[in-house]
Design a protein around this motif. Structure first.
Motif, PDB file in Angstrom:
ATOM      1  N   ILE A  19    -112.901  16.397 -32.955  1.00 31.46           N
ATOM      2  CA  ILE A  19    -114.133  16.896 -32.326  1.00 31.46           C
ATOM      3  C   ILE A  19    -114.201  18.419 -32.431  1.00 31.46           C
ATOM      4  CG2 ILE A  19    -115.305  17.185 -30.109  1.00 31.46           C
ATOM      5  CD1 ILE A  19    -114.309  14.406 -29.331  1.00 31.46           C
ATOM      6  N   ASN A  20    -113.107  19.091 -32.115  1.00 31.56           N
ATOM      7  CA  ASN A  20    -113.090  20.560 -32.191  1.00 31.56           C
ATOM      8  C   ASN A  20    -113.278  21.047 -33.620  1.00 31.56           C
ATOM      9  OD1 ASN A  20    -112.819  21.474 -29.496  1.00 31.56           O
ATOM     10  ND2 ASN A  20    -110.680  20.856 -29.463  1.00 31.56           N
ATOM     11  N   ASN A  21    -112.644  20.378 -34.567  1.00 28.88           N
ATOM     12  CA  ASN A  21    -112.814  20.764 -35.971  1.00 28.88           C
ATOM     13  C   ASN A  21    -114.264  20.589 -36.414  1.00 28.88           C
ATOM     14  OD1 ASN A  21    -110.133  21.455 -36.185  1.00 28.88           O
ATOM     15  ND2 ASN A  21    -109.510  19.575 -37.224  1.00 28.88           N
ATOM     16  N   SER A  22    -114.886  19.477 -35.987  1.00 25.63           N
ATOM     17  CA  SER A  22    -116.294  19.252 -36.342  1.00 25.63           C
ATOM     18  C   SER A  22    -117.185  20.330 -35.740  1.00 25.63           C
ATOM     19  CB  SER A  22    -116.737  17.864 -35.867  1.00 25.63           C
ATOM     20  OG  SER A  22    -115.944  16.851 -36.445  1.00 25.63           O
ATOM     21  N   MET A  23    -116.900  20.688 -34.495  1.00 30.39           N
ATOM     22  CA  MET A  23    -117.684  21.746 -33.855  1.00 30.39           C
ATOM     23  C   MET A  23    -117.493  23.091 -34.566  1.00 30.39           C
ATOM     24  SD  MET A  23    -119.447  20.448 -31.407  1.00 30.39           S
ATOM     25  CE  MET A  23    -119.632  19.025 -32.510  1.00 30.39           C
ATOM     26  N   LEU A  24    -116.281  23.328 -35.047  1.00 31.95           N
ATOM     27  CA  LEU A  24    -116.032  24.569 -35.785  1.00 31.95           C
ATOM     28  C   LEU A  24    -116.796  24.584 -37.102  1.00 31.95           C
ATOM     29  CD1 LEU A  24    -112.208  25.165 -35.195  1.00 31.95           C
ATOM     30  CD2 LEU A  24    -114.100  26.495 -34.275  1.00 31.95           C
ATOM     31  N   TYR A  25    -116.839  23.440 -37.789  1.00 30.04           N
ATOM     32  CA  TYR A  25    -117.602  23.370 -39.034  1.00 30.04           C
ATOM     33  C   TYR A  25    -119.089  23.639 -38.772  1.00 30.04           C
ATOM     34  CZ  TYR A  25    -113.724  21.541 -41.825  1.00 30.04           C
ATOM     35  OH  TYR A  25    -112.537  21.393 -42.502  1.00 30.04           O
ATOM     36  N   ILE A  26    -119.615  23.051 -37.695  1.00 34.63           N
ATOM     37  CA  ILE A  26    -121.020  23.308 -37.345  1.00 34.63           C
ATOM     38  C   ILE A  26    -121.227  24.791 -37.031  1.00 34.63           C
ATOM     39  CG2 ILE A  26    -122.824  22.817 -35.647  1.00 34.63           C
ATOM     40  CD1 ILE A  26    -121.651  20.008 -35.388  1.00 34.63           C
ATOM     41  N   LEU A  27    -120.255  25.385 -36.339  1.00 36.34           N
ATOM     42  CA  LEU A  27    -120.340  26.815 -36.013  1.00 36.34           C
ATOM     43  C   LEU A  27    -120.348  27.653 -37.284  1.00 36.34           C
ATOM     44  CD1 LEU A  27    -120.380  28.844 -33.652  1.00 36.34           C
ATOM     45  CD2 LEU A  27    -117.880  28.921 -33.804  1.00 36.34           C
ATOM     46  N   VAL A  28    -119.527  27.283 -38.260  1.00 37.58           N
ATOM     47  CA  VAL A  28    -119.504  28.021 -39.528  1.00 37.58           C
ATOM     48  C   VAL A  28    -120.850  27.911 -40.227  1.00 37.58           C
ATOM     49  CG1 VAL A  28    -118.492  28.076 -41.837  1.00 37.58           C
ATOM     50  CG2 VAL A  28    -117.013  27.836 -39.856  1.00 37.58           C
ATOM     51  N   ILE A  29    -121.410  26.695 -40.284  1.00 35.91           N
ATOM     52  CA  ILE A  29    -122.684  26.486 -40.970  1.00 35.91           C
ATOM     53  C   ILE A  29    -123.802  27.258 -40.267  1.00 35.91           C
ATOM     54  CG2 ILE A  29    -124.418  24.765 -41.592  1.00 35.91           C
ATOM     55  CD1 ILE A  29    -122.097  22.749 -41.866  1.00 35.91           C
ATOM     56  N   CYS A  30    -123.880  27.159 -38.948  1.00 38.02           N
ATOM     57  CA  CYS A  30    -124.919  27.879 -38.207  1.00 38.02           C
ATOM     58  C   CYS A  30    -124.759  29.388 -38.365  1.00 38.02           C
ATOM     59  CB  CYS A  30    -124.858  27.493 -36.730  1.00 38.02           C
ATOM     60  SG  CYS A  30    -125.344  25.792 -36.383  1.00 38.02           S
ATOM     61  N   SER A  31    -123.522  29.862 -38.335  1.00 39.91           N
ATOM     62  CA  SER A  31    -123.281  31.300 -38.519  1.00 39.91           C
ATOM     63  C   SER A  31    -123.712  31.736 -39.907  1.00 39.91           C
ATOM     64  CB  SER A  31    -121.802  31.621 -38.293  1.00 39.91           C
ATOM     65  OG  SER A  31    -121.398  31.278 -36.987  1.00 39.91           O
ATOM     66  N   GLY A  32    -123.430  30.892 -40.906  1.00 35.68           N
ATOM     67  CA  GLY A  32    -123.859  31.215 -42.266  1.00 35.68           C
ATOM     68  C   GLY A  32    -125.373  31.294 -42.389  1.00 35.68           C
ATOM     69  N   VAL A  33    -126.083  30.366 -41.753  1.00 32.49           N
ATOM     70  CA  VAL A  33    -127.554  30.393 -41.786  1.00 32.49           C
ATOM     71  C   VAL A  33    -128.082  31.635 -41.086  1.00 32.49           C
ATOM     72  CG1 VAL A  33    -129.645  29.210 -41.024  1.00 32.49           C
ATOM     73  CG2 VAL A  33    -127.747  27.893 -41.960  1.00 32.49           C
ATOM     74  N   MET A  34    -127.504  31.974 -39.923  1.00 31.71           N
ATOM     75  CA  MET A  34    -127.946  33.166 -39.211  1.00 31.71           C
ATOM     76  C   MET A  34    -127.654  34.428 -40.016  1.00 31.71           C
ATOM     77  SD  MET A  34    -127.153  32.471 -35.162  1.00 31.71           S
ATOM     78  CE  MET A  34    -125.533  31.734 -35.364  1.00 31.71           C
TER      79      MET A  34
END
Length: 526
Positions: free
Chosen positions: A359-374
């Motif tokens: 779960i934490n790894n998945s949340m980190l991947y989402i954080l990376v993707i959102c940060s990349g978009v921003m």
């Protein structure tokens, strides 16, 4: 021959004389001259001096030592290749700092690894305390040699003379003060002494000599701090408390020595194991889920506005340039905050069971993707803003920072999957590489080209800003300015005429200035 130099009886004096020679070269290269090719020349000579006389302290070379040495040489060469004022100031701070860290890594007796934060403390220790304490080393050795050759009776005589001088100085001040008050002629005679001292000229030769002496002792002190470092006592192994009676002797036993108060060895106390700081995975999962919900919503809005702006899908009452300008700093700050959160999670999150870890790894991947978009949104906003208002140093450096931050996010994303990826090592190498690349990419030339392209498309240009760019931009401005800016072209050429009067000594040779002068001369002939 090198081994003989290291163990030579007069190694200290040889090193001091070489330091004075290095200081002589230093004043010759830099006194009255602008920084140019002289900077990398001196750095090479300085390293030869350090490695020659502290060679027995040199650790075995590693790939990072060679990499950092390459970075130092490349950055020093920028003073002979470019004239960008921003990087000339930054490199004046960056290069010495890297040199001190590199020499502490290569020569210090502590043998720290290159990615340890304590290396900074070690470098500062050798730069100031270890260095300053050896400024008096030559005088101490000279005094010991002189005293050792004296007879005991002569030593006593010299000691008494020195004591007499110390006592006589304050007495002389009192006596002279009284005599000048008693006799005006005597007072007038003494008053002429300051005028005589002022008449002594402190010319260029005296200043150069003072430069050599002070510089020589500074270089020698820094070198000798590695050769004969002061070894600090292991204060961490002591406690400023009396030894407990239960730990000092068994019950009923008779002490053969008195109780000693003060610092006591830690071995007499029960050892306390400190647990490393760890973040609870459940707490972290809760935080990541909540902030990711907000980020996903924000990313959806970014896609609808940023990529749909061609169809007019922007906030009411805002132009695309205004929308691009608004929130740019906030986006970069949020992305930087996400990067810090990600690094803290990757380095300090406690172990957990498999489901929670996924779960934490998945949340980190989402954080990376959102940060990349921003980050991409901020990058695109800045491009639009530049198209509306022009290109400058600050905007170029912000572009470079965002690209660098994107690479760091990518590495952090890889670290989520490959747990053994050394994050700190990667970031240090990437930071040094990125800084060298930005130095060599030709910022002034790119800014000039982009502004001229914008002028062709919009008819808008800030000529005053272009005129203030360094010599790196002059060739392209001359090449394209004759046709694009005929009304300001002659003014630009006249403003750059100062380059013909610039210092031409070999110490200040600069490739960018040479290319600019050649372009100006060719333009005159054409």
């Amino acid at each position: 021959m090198y081994e003989k130099l290291i163990v030579a009886k007069h190694r200290t004096w040889i090193a001091l004389l070489s330091a004075l020679g290095l200081a002589t070269v230093h004043q010759y290269l830099f006194y009255g001259h602008q920084l140019g090719i002289s900077y990398p020349v001196f750095i090479i000579l300085f390293y030869l001096y350090m490695y020659t006389y502290a060679g027995d302290k040199l650790r075995q070379g590693t790939w990072f030592s060679r990499f950092s040495m390459t970075v130092i040489i490349l950055l020093s060469l920028t003073y002979g290749l470019f004239t960008n004022p921003v990087f000339m100031v930054l490199n004046a701070l960056m290069i010495p700092g890297l040199i001190f860290l590199h020499l502490a890594y290569m020569l210090s007796h502590r043998r720290l690894t290159w990615y340890q934060p304590m290396l900074i403390v070690d470098a500062l220790d050798h730069l100031i305390p270890q260095s300053v304490r050896h400024w008096v080393t030559p005088f101490r050795i000279l005094k010991n040699v002189a005293i050792s050759k004296m007879e005991n009776e002569k030593k006593k005589i010299i000691t008494k003379i020195l004591i007499g001088l110390v006592i006589a100085l304050p007495l002389l001040l009192i006596i002279i003060s009284l005599l000048t008050s008693a006799d005006r002629i005597f007072g007038d005679l003494l008053s002429t002494l300051p005028n005589w001292i002022d008449s002594l000229s402190f010319g260029e030769g005296s200043f150069r000599l003072l430069w050599i002496v002070i510089g020589g002792f500074i270089f020698f002190g820094y070198l000798w701090g590695f050769v004969q470092p002061y070894l600090y006592p292991p204060v961490a192994n002591y406690r400023p408390h009396p030894l407990p009676a239960s730990a000092a002797t068994p019950t009923g036993a008779v002490l053969s020595t008195p109780t000693v108060y003060g610092p006591q060895p830690l071995s007499a106390y029960p050892s306390v194991q400190r647990k490393p700081v760890r973040i609870d995975p459940i707490i972290m999962a809760t935080i990541l889920i909540l902030i990711n919900i907000v980020y996903v919503l924000f990313v959806v809005i970014q896609f609808s506005y940023l990529f749909g702006a061609g169809q007019g899908q922007i906030p009411d009452g805002s132009s695309y340039a205004e929308y691009a300008r608004s929130g740019f700093v906030e986006l970069v700050m949020v992305t930087s905050l996400n990067f810090i959160i990600m690094v803290c999670v990757l380095l300090y999150m406690a172990e957990s069971h498999r489901i929670l870890r996924h779960i934490n790894n998945s949340m980190l991947y989402i954080l990376v993707i959102c940060s990349g978009v921003m980050l991409y949104s901020a990058f695109t906003r800045l491009i639009v803003y530049e198209q509306a208002y022009g290109y400058t140093y600050i905007r170029f450096l912000v572009h470079a920072f965002m690209i660098f931050l994107g690479v760091l996010l990518l590495v952090a994303g890889l670290r989520i999957y490959w747990k053994k990826l050394p994050l700190a090592k990667c970031y240090i190498v990437l930071a040094l590489t990125a800084y060298v690349v930005v130095n060599y990419v030709g910022m002034d030339r790119i800014i000039a080209v982009q502004n001229l392209d914008r002028y062709e498309q919009t008819g808008q240009i800030d000529f005053e800003y272009l005129n203030g760019l360094s010599s790196d931009a002059i060739p392209v401005l001359l090449q394209r300015g004759a046709t694009l800016l005929p009304e300001t072209y002659q003014t630009f050429r006249q403003d750059k005429a100062y380059l013909f009067e610039k210092e031409q000594s070999w110490q200040s040779i600069n490739w960018a200035d040479y290319r600019a002068i050649r372009a100006l001369r060719n333009d005159v002939h054409s």
